[in-house]
Structures are given as structure tokens and as C-alpha cells.
Design an enzyme around this catalytic site. Structure first.
Site, PDB file in Angstrom:
ATOM      1  N   SER A  71       0.806  -1.216   0.000  1.00  0.00           N
ATOM      2  CA  SER A  71       0.000   0.000   0.000  1.00  0.00           C
ATOM      3  C   SER A  71       0.849   1.281   0.000  1.00  0.00           C
ATOM      4  O   SER A  71       1.653   1.475  -0.906  1.00  0.00           O
ATOM      5  CB  SER A  71      -0.982  -0.047   1.175  1.00  0.00           C
ATOM      6  OG  SER A  71      -1.971   0.920   1.051  1.00  0.00           O
ATOM      7  N   ASP A 137     -10.359  -4.372  -4.278  1.00  0.00           N
ATOM      8  CA  ASP A 137      -9.693  -3.445  -3.356  1.00  0.00           C
ATOM      9  C   ASP A 137     -10.461  -2.128  -3.349  1.00  0.00           C
ATOM     10  O   ASP A 137     -10.575  -1.466  -4.377  1.00  0.00           O
ATOM     11  CB  ASP A 137      -8.245  -3.225  -3.796  1.00  0.00           C
ATOM     12  CG  ASP A 137      -7.380  -2.539  -2.744  1.00  0.00           C
ATOM     13  OD1 ASP A 137      -7.916  -1.747  -1.942  1.00  0.00           O
ATOM     14  OD2 ASP A 137      -6.165  -2.789  -2.744  1.00  0.00           O
ATOM     15  N   HIS A 164      -7.927  -5.453   0.479  1.00  0.00           N
ATOM     16  CA  HIS A 164      -6.681  -4.680   0.456  1.00  0.00           C
ATOM     17  C   HIS A 164      -5.530  -5.481   1.085  1.00  0.00           C
ATOM     18  O   HIS A 164      -4.559  -4.924   1.549  1.00  0.00           O
ATOM     19  CB  HIS A 164      -6.891  -3.350   1.189  1.00  0.00           C
ATOM     20  CG  HIS A 164      -5.782  -2.362   1.002  1.00  0.00           C
ATOM     21  ND1 HIS A 164      -5.377  -1.890  -0.230  1.00  0.00           N
ATOM     22  CD2 HIS A 164      -4.975  -1.745   1.910  1.00  0.00           C
ATOM     23  CE1 HIS A 164      -4.383  -1.029  -0.077  1.00  0.00           C
ATOM     24  NE2 HIS A 164      -4.114  -0.929   1.209  1.00  0.00           N
TER      25      HIS A 164
END
Length: 181
Positions: A71, A137, A164
Site C-alpha cells: 500500500s 480493493d 486490500h
């Protein structure tokens, strides 16, 4: 050739979040070392502080080492490699990576705007680049991750319904990532 793998976590996380502790244990079984540190103030990250933390963590990279990022850790890692002049590394594995602003998190715009990225240079620093994207996501739009993979000429791996890649999405293990290390 080194056996070290470095982990850069993302926003609202730490080095003990999600699938990270599991990955560390699994790698140790194979005589590999996962080096991960909790980045400062992950709930309210500051670009210059994270840049320092990541530079410190990655200061001992050796030929063949690999980097796994998740991320916000992905764009932060790409920022680090903008000025990297060290040895050729093994794999760069980006999980839910992006390089553009996130609609879901406008509070991160300032951080993201400060990141300097040179994808061509980054490609030259690694033997292989792999990008994981989830089909559903809602934090990082899969389109952003797929575009990043394309720009990096990376191998793209699509995980269906992985969210995610968070513990809350059921990700306390990540077998498909482990197989690639």
C-alpha cells in the site's frame, strides 16, 4: 547472494500487522531473514520522517536482496529507489501499489505529492518486479495498481476478492506471495 527480504508496511499498519509476522516465520524456516521495522506514526505519516525510516531500514541492501511493500509502503519504496545507486537487487514485490492520489484517502495527498518516482530507474535496480492486485480493493483502486504494474513492466498477479490484503480481509497468510520469494 544475500537471503534478506525487507518489508515496508503501509498506512495504519506496523511491522506486526496483517500477514507480515506469518511471512517472517515462514521465511525463517527457509533460512531467510525478513527485516521489518514499524515506520514512525503510521496513523498520520509524514513524508520526510518515513523517508528517513525507510532509508535507515534499506541502508544495508546487498546484491540479491528483495523488497516487499504494501500500500502506502509501495509509493514510499518507489520514492526511495528514485535516488538509489546501490547493488542490483533480487525482487521487488508490490502489494496494492500505486503512485497516484487515492480517492478514498485525500488526507494522504500531501504525502503522495512529495514522493519522487523514476520507474525506469527502479526497473534497472531489480532482477524481477511483481505486483499483486486484488479484484475488489476499495482502498487502492485496482486500476491504479494495474497501471503501476504496466509502467514497471512487472508481472501482475490478480488475487480475486482479497480486499486490500489486510487482516480484516482474511489475510493473515499470503501463500502466493511466499511462493515467489
Amino acid at each position: 547472494m544475500s537471503n534478506s527480504i525487507y518489508l515496508i508496511h503501509g498506512y495504519l499498519a506496523n511491522s506486526e500487522s496483517h500477514w507480515f509476522p506469518w511471512l517472517k516465520k515462514e521465511l525463517e524456516k527457509n533460512n531467510k531473514q525478513l527485516l521489518a521495522e514499524t515506520l514512525t506514526n503510521a496513523d498520520n505519516p509524514e513524508y520526510h520522517v518515513w523517508k528517513q525510516d525507510i532509508s535507515s531500514l534499506l541502508s544495508s541492501l546487498k546484491v540479491g536482496d528483495s523488497v516487499v511493500s504494501h500500500s502506502l509502503g509501495c509509493i514510499s519504496t518507489l520514492d526511495f529507489f528514485h535516488n538509489y545507486n546501490g547493488p542490483k537487487l533480487g525482487k521487488l514485490i508490490l502489494v496494492s501499489g500505486f503512485k497516484d492520489k487515492l480517492e478514498a484517502f485525500p488526507d494522504l495527498d500531501n504525502f503522495i505529492n512529495k514522493c519522487q518516482i523514476d520507474l525506469e530507474k527502479t526497473k534497472q535496480n531489480f532482477e524481477q518486479i511483481i505486483v499483486f492486485v486484488s479484484s475488489n480493493d476499495v482502498i487502492v483502486d485496482p486500476i491504479l495498481t494495474k497501471e503501476l504494474a504496466k509502467q514497471l513492466s512487472a508481472e501482475l498477479i490478480i488475487e480475486n476478492n482479497a480486499g486490500h490484503f489486510l487482516e480484516s480481509d482474511g489475510y493473515t497468510k499470503f501463500d502466493s506471495l511466499l511462493k515467489l520469494i
